[in-house]
Each structure stands twice: as structure tokens, then as C-alpha cells.
Design a protein around this motif. Sequence first.
Motif, short mmCIF file in Angstrom:
data_model
loop_
_atom_site.label_atom_id
_atom_site.label_comp_id
_atom_site.label_asym_id
_atom_site.label_seq_id
_atom_site.Cartn_x
_atom_site.Cartn_y
_atom_site.Cartn_z
N MET A 71 39.37 42.01 37.13
CA MET A 71 38.94 43.15 36.31
C MET A 71 39.97 44.27 36.34
O MET A 71 40.17 44.96 35.34
CB MET A 71 37.58 43.64 36.79
N LEU A 72 40.65 44.43 37.48
CA LEU A 72 41.75 45.41 37.55
C LEU A 72 42.90 45.00 36.64
O LEU A 72 43.48 45.83 35.93
CB LEU A 72 42.24 45.53 39.00
N GLU A 73 43.21 43.71 36.65
CA GLU A 73 44.31 43.21 35.80
C GLU A 73 43.99 43.38 34.32
O GLU A 73 44.87 43.65 33.51
CB GLU A 73 44.58 41.75 36.13
N GLN A 74 42.71 43.24 33.97
CA GLN A 74 42.28 43.41 32.58
C GLN A 74 42.13 44.88 32.20
O GLN A 74 41.86 45.18 31.04
CB GLN A 74 40.93 42.70 32.35
N HIS A 75 42.28 45.77 33.17
CA HIS A 75 42.11 47.21 32.98
C HIS A 75 40.67 47.58 32.63
O HIS A 75 40.42 48.66 32.08
CB HIS A 75 43.07 47.75 31.90
N LEU A 76 39.74 46.68 32.97
CA LEU A 76 38.32 47.02 32.81
C LEU A 76 37.91 48.09 33.81
O LEU A 76 37.09 48.97 33.51
CB LEU A 76 37.45 45.78 33.01
N ILE A 77 38.47 48.01 35.01
CA ILE A 77 38.18 48.97 36.06
C ILE A 77 39.49 49.49 36.62
O ILE A 77 40.56 48.94 36.35
CB ILE A 77 37.32 48.35 37.19
N GLU A 78 39.40 50.53 37.44
CA GLU A 78 40.58 51.09 38.07
C GLU A 78 40.22 51.61 39.45
O GLU A 78 39.03 51.86 39.75
CB GLU A 78 41.16 52.23 37.22
N ALA A 79 41.22 51.69 40.30
CA ALA A 79 41.03 52.27 41.63
C ALA A 79 41.08 53.78 41.48
O ALA A 79 42.13 54.36 41.23
CB ALA A 79 42.11 51.77 42.57
N ALA A 80 39.94 54.40 41.61
CA ALA A 80 39.84 55.83 41.32
C ALA A 80 40.31 56.70 42.47
O ALA A 80 40.94 57.73 42.26
CB ALA A 80 38.40 56.19 40.96
N ASP A 81 39.99 56.27 43.70
CA ASP A 81 40.28 57.12 44.85
C ASP A 81 40.01 56.29 46.11
O ASP A 81 39.71 55.08 46.03
CB ASP A 81 39.40 58.36 44.83
N LEU A 82 40.10 56.91 47.25
CA LEU A 82 39.74 56.29 48.52
C LEU A 82 38.48 56.95 49.05
O LEU A 82 38.35 58.18 49.04
CB LEU A 82 40.88 56.43 49.54
#
Length: 399
Positions: A48-59
Motif C-alpha cells: 500500500m505504501l508502494e501504491q501511495h495509498l498510504i504514507e508514513a505520517a510520523d512516529l
Amino acid sequence: MQTEDLYTPSSKMLIYSLIAEAGSITKAELQHKTLIKSSTLTRLLDEMLEQHLIEAADLGPSRGGRRPILYRITPDYGYIFGLEVSRIHSSLGLFDMQLNPKSLIHWHMDEGMTPERFKEYVLRHMRMFLRDHQIAPERIQGLGIGAVGPLNRSTGTILNPQYFPARGWSDVPICQWFQEETGFRTILENGVNSALIGEQWSLRHENIQHVLYVHAGVSLRSAMMSHGRIVHGAMDMEDAIGQMIVQAGGLRLNNTGNYGALEAYASIEAMEQKAQSDAKMGRALFRQQKELPPEQINFDVLIQALKASEPYAVELFSQSASYFGIGLSNLIHIFQPEKVILGGALIHSNTMYYNTAIQIAAANTGYNAQYKPQFTKGQLMEAASVTGAALHLRNSIEL
């Protein structure tokens, strides 16, 4: 309990929905909610990260080790149009994937707003929204429509709704129209269901499981949600609340439906008819009536009279609100919701109407001291249906 070792498209949609609802969430929290095996969940999140559906927003905060990644859905992965089709006001909105409104417009539905003119008006503003935000049409995920019923949701058709100011609103293939004109995938839902979907989204962090939504306007409509799902009846009749009998052998609206039905006492149509009838019988209703023919006494005129504290208007709205409160108490007895959301032109017309209605409803549902439903106008209010229509479309996307 065994965890899931393989994931399917439905698993991906489940994870996407959980991330969207939470705003931001860690992998550990997702695993706790889904029981998907850790390695499987990692592969799914990486995809899903590779598809840009989701992103790592923070820690997130540390619990003794490395700080965990907080995931959120990518707001500009795509965009969604939401459309509300109603009798008094309609709305069009453009939303990002987090349901943040980029542009939103409301307009009055008058005698000239035929289906064809409505279509052209909406298409013109859709193009305007895309141009204003420099969004290519290819990035639109679809169009969700919430419309006054009755509907055929499977064919995307508005069937034969009553009381539209303009003619022609029967057997309107609205989904086909917009899909052919735009190429966007288009789905249809009852407007009151869409409003409830939107309001439930705005209240999602309160973890309320049973919600009743009642719309009081030209007609009376209701929707119920239980454990996050809309309760559809066998006939999917959103206006059935209007046929609830509140006075045996009483009035009948437009010579149709039940005698003594709620719609004959607590709807805009009923209020307009009573005021026009009283004026024709020679009753002096309010000052501005002197030069106004009875047939021109409409809701706008009544609202202005209410704002001017004209006694007749105050009495008319108060009586309507009291009957509405009685009908509302009956629904509460049947569905026993945790929260009751009220919307529509009558609810938003004046604080007195809302307060009278909920006081009557509460007084007639207080037999059990342990059960006290919460009443609210909601958070989205006039934007509820258009937001819910967009959310309904997002929930149907195949990722």
C-alpha cells in the motif's frame, strides 16, 4: 484464535478503512484490530505504501523500544465528488481521500431546476472545481450521489419522488447520465442514508454503535445505522416515517397515505397547506400577508414570519414541532438508538423547532431512567448528505 496468513483485496480494503477511520495508526494497533499475521500485514502495508495509498505520517510514542511508524491514508492519492439531490437545496462537493472538502457549493432548487438543467449545472461546477484545484480528471475516483427517494439503487435511477418544484423528476437515470458525461464511476444511495453515513463519519471517534437520523423537511425521512451498517428495509422506503399514525382518523396529506399520518402534521408541505387554507378562509395570518395571495404563502414566507415572531407562525411551527417530537419518540422506542441526529430544513429553520421537538421526544421516552439517548443536529449539518455520498463511494473502491 488463528491469525490470517494470506490477504485478499477485502483485507486491503479493511486495513485502508481502519487507517482512514483512525486518522493515524500503528502496525501493532492494526494487527490487534484485524488479527492478521504480522508478516502478512507487513507485506500488505509495504504494498500500500508502494501504491501511495498510504504514507508514513510520523512516529508514535515509544513503549520501551523503537518508536513505531504511524500510518495514514494519502490524502491526494485521488479525489471524490459527492452530490446531494434534494427538493429545497442541493449540494456538490469535491473531497480528497481523507474526506477533507476541497470545494463545496449549495444551491436552491426552484421551478426551473429540471433534471436536464440540474445535470448541466452540476457538470459545469465539476469542471470548475477541477480547474480551480488543477486536478486531472483521471485522478477522480468516482461520484457518489445521495438523492431523495424512492430510488432504484441497483440501476442508479431516481424513480418518482414527490414535491420537487420543477417538473421531470421521475425515472431519472442519474448515474447513467453522469457516468456517460464524465467517465467517472457513479453510485446512488438514499439521501438520508448518505447524511447518516456522513454524520457517523464525523462522530467515528465516539464509538457510537446505534444511530438514528431523521430528516424533517418537505417530507419526513429516516435512516438507522447499527454497528456501522445502514439498516435497509425490504422496500428501502426512507419516507416510511411520514406514514406513522399519530392521530387515528386524522388528517391526510394530498389525499394519499394514511389518515392521521405524521407527514400531515409535521412537514413543510403540511404547514404550507394549512397556512394557505387558513388564509383562504379569511384568517389574518400575519402583517405581510395583506398583499400576498394565499397560494403564494410558502415555506420562505413562513420562515420570515417566524423570524418576525408573528404569533400565527410561532403557533404553526410549535405545533408542527410537537407532532414531530411525538413521531420521533415512537421511532426511539422501536430502534433504541444511542444518538439521535436531526436534520432538514425544519430542524435548521429555527432553534425553537429543534428544542420543542427534542423536549417532546425526551418526555415520551423517559420511562427507563437508564436509557437516555443523546440528541444533536450533527456536526456536518447541511453538508452531511454530500459528504456521506462521497464516503459511500470511497468505501466501494476496489484497491
